[in-house]
Enzyme design. Structure first.
Site, PDB file in Angstrom:
ATOM      1  N   LYS A   1      68.447   8.099-102.342  1.00 38.10           N
ATOM      2  CA  LYS A   1      67.247   8.256-103.075  1.00 38.10           C
ATOM      3  C   LYS A   1      67.142   8.479-104.512  1.00 38.10           C
ATOM      4  O   LYS A   1      66.676   7.794-105.229  1.00 38.10           O
ATOM      5  CB  LYS A   1      65.997   9.137-102.662  1.00 38.10           C
ATOM      6  CG  LYS A   1      65.806   8.602-101.042  1.00 38.10           C
ATOM      7  CD  LYS A   1      65.181   9.733-100.113  1.00 38.10           C
ATOM      8  CE  LYS A   1      64.679   8.979 -98.773  1.00 38.10           C
ATOM      9  NZ  LYS A   1      63.711   9.781 -97.976  1.00 38.10           N
TER      10      LYS A   1
ATOM     11  N   LYS B   1      65.358  -2.373 -95.320  1.00 37.22           N
ATOM     12  CA  LYS B   1      63.730  -1.879 -94.746  1.00 37.22           C
ATOM     13  C   LYS B   1      62.582  -1.977 -95.006  1.00 37.22           C
ATOM     14  O   LYS B   1      62.376  -1.667 -96.513  1.00 37.22           O
ATOM     15  CB  LYS B   1      64.136  -0.146 -94.599  1.00 37.22           C
ATOM     16  CG  LYS B   1      64.194   0.190 -93.025  1.00 37.22           C
ATOM     17  CD  LYS B   1      64.966   1.547 -93.587  1.00 37.22           C
ATOM     18  CE  LYS B   1      63.568   2.901 -92.544  1.00 37.22           C
ATOM     19  NZ  LYS B   1      64.025   3.776 -92.815  1.00 37.22           N
TER      20      LYS B   1
ATOM     21  N   LYS C   1      57.639   1.623 -98.361  1.00 36.69           N
ATOM     22  CA  LYS C   1      56.216   1.755 -99.053  1.00 36.69           C
ATOM     23  C   LYS C   1      56.214   0.873-100.969  1.00 36.69           C
ATOM     24  O   LYS C   1      55.568   0.893-101.954  1.00 36.69           O
ATOM     25  CB  LYS C   1      55.685   2.882 -99.432  1.00 36.69           C
ATOM     26  CG  LYS C   1      55.443   3.555 -97.345  1.00 36.69           C
ATOM     27  CD  LYS C   1      54.970   5.291 -97.374  1.00 36.69           C
ATOM     28  CE  LYS C   1      54.823   5.894 -96.219  1.00 36.69           C
ATOM     29  NZ  LYS C   1      55.015   7.375 -96.056  1.00 36.69           N
TER      30      LYS C   1
END
Length: 335
Positions: free
Chosen positions: A115, A199, A202
């Site tokens: 991240k 994956k 959003k």
């Protein structure tokens, strides 16, 4: 203090654009646990702010997750639905556990590396330390089970290690249970409709990469029609999907929505072109998702109801968490 035997804790981040992966990978599983476990389902708004959130959007997204829980079939009267920031014990226990967990444990967390990316020096301290808050979320309710996907197993291990170290450090043997993972059958890992190797997310810049929980029937059909595939027909066996990421993803989505295995889906569609399979998948997705989407929209229009659910849920959550944090203070020596 009595130890619960079958208490589940889990949560979903309110970061907007709830999508099919969130539903199949998490929320649908939460629904199925209601008949066998005491369930505490949280909207983890404190986790959301580890990266910048617009405050108005965060509030709206928090209500959206609550609406999705209820629309999908979670009963907020039988079980507890609330947002994390309403229960101060999460933050207090997280600080105490920050002083129990070890930096070496956090350095091994692969999700932070993913991240934060290359510019990790600019990432928030919260993004680095949030696995400890996740441990606190679970342990403040002395939860015994946590439904987890592949990407969360490492965090549950950290929660178990932290619980064990707290119990050992403070002579609190057995106070915090070591929460067990609940593996909900074959993992439903939903990939991007535009790139079957990534994956569903959003944050993907392409809206065509994901089916959101707010999409209309036309939106769903369009996105599936445009989904990445290849020119070959569907194979007869699951092994035939190897190296065909887009095809494998669509077959997996169909299987998850239909409650079947991939092998069963291929037995039905072996040899079919995607011009046949995609419309069948679109029809199935619309059939399964539209009732949830419509109920979510109805609930989102009733802000007072959703806020009431979250407030009542938080009061019930505090009734469990507050005695736990009081006992933790005694163990630690706070007066």
């Amino acid at each position: 203090m009595d130890q619960p035997q079958n208490r589940v804790f889990s949560g979903v981040q309110p970061t907007g654009n709830l999508h099919l992966g969130n539903y199949l990978g998490a929320i649908r599983n939460f629904v199925g646990l209601q008949d066998t476990h005491e369930c505490i389902y949280c909207v983890v708004d404190m986790h959301a702010i580890t990266v910048w959130q617009d405050p108005k959007e965060l509030a709206a997204n928090t209500r959206e997750v609550a609406a999705a829980y209820i629309a999908a079939g979670i009963d907020p009267e039988r079980h507890i639905v609330f947002n994390q920031s309403k229960v101060a014990a999460h933050a207090e226990l997280a600080w105490i556990l920050n002083c129990v967990a070890r930096i070496g444990w956090l350095n091994r967390m692969t999700q932070f590396k993913d991240k934060a990316g290359k510019d990790r020096e600019k990432a928030s301290v919260g993004l680095y330390a949030y696995p400890v808050l996740m441990a606190a979320d679970i342990l403040v309710y002395r939860a015994t089970h946590v439904p987890v996907g592949e990407d969360q197993k490492q965090h549950l291990e950290l929660a178990r290690d932290t619980a064990q170290k707290f119990n050992n450090d403070f002579g609190a043997e057995g106070f915090f249970p070591l929460p067990e993972p609940l593996i909900m059958g074959p993992a439903t890992r939903v990939m991007s409709l535009r790139d079957g190797t990534k994956k569903m997310s959003k944050s993907d810049p392409s809206d065509l990469s994901r089916i959101t929980m707010r999409d209309s029937a036309d939106d769903i059909s369009k996105k599936i029609r445009k989904a990445q595939t290849d020119p070959d027909p569907l194979p007869e066996t699951v092994e035939g999907l190897e190296g065909r990421a887009g095809a494998d993803n669509l077959v997996g989505i169909y299987a998850a929505l239909a409650g079947k295995s991939k092998a069963e889906v291929l037995a039905e569609f072996a040899g079919a072109q995607f011009s046949v399979f995609k419309p069948a998948l679109a029809d199935l997705a619309v059939e399964k998702l539209s009732p949830i989407t419509n109920e979510m929209k109805r609930l989102m229009d009733d802000k007072a109801y959703l806020d009431g659910v979250l407030e009542r849920g938080a009061a019930r959550a505090r009734a469990i968490a507050d005695p736990v944090i009081a006992r933790v203070r005694e163990f630690v020596g706070f007066i």
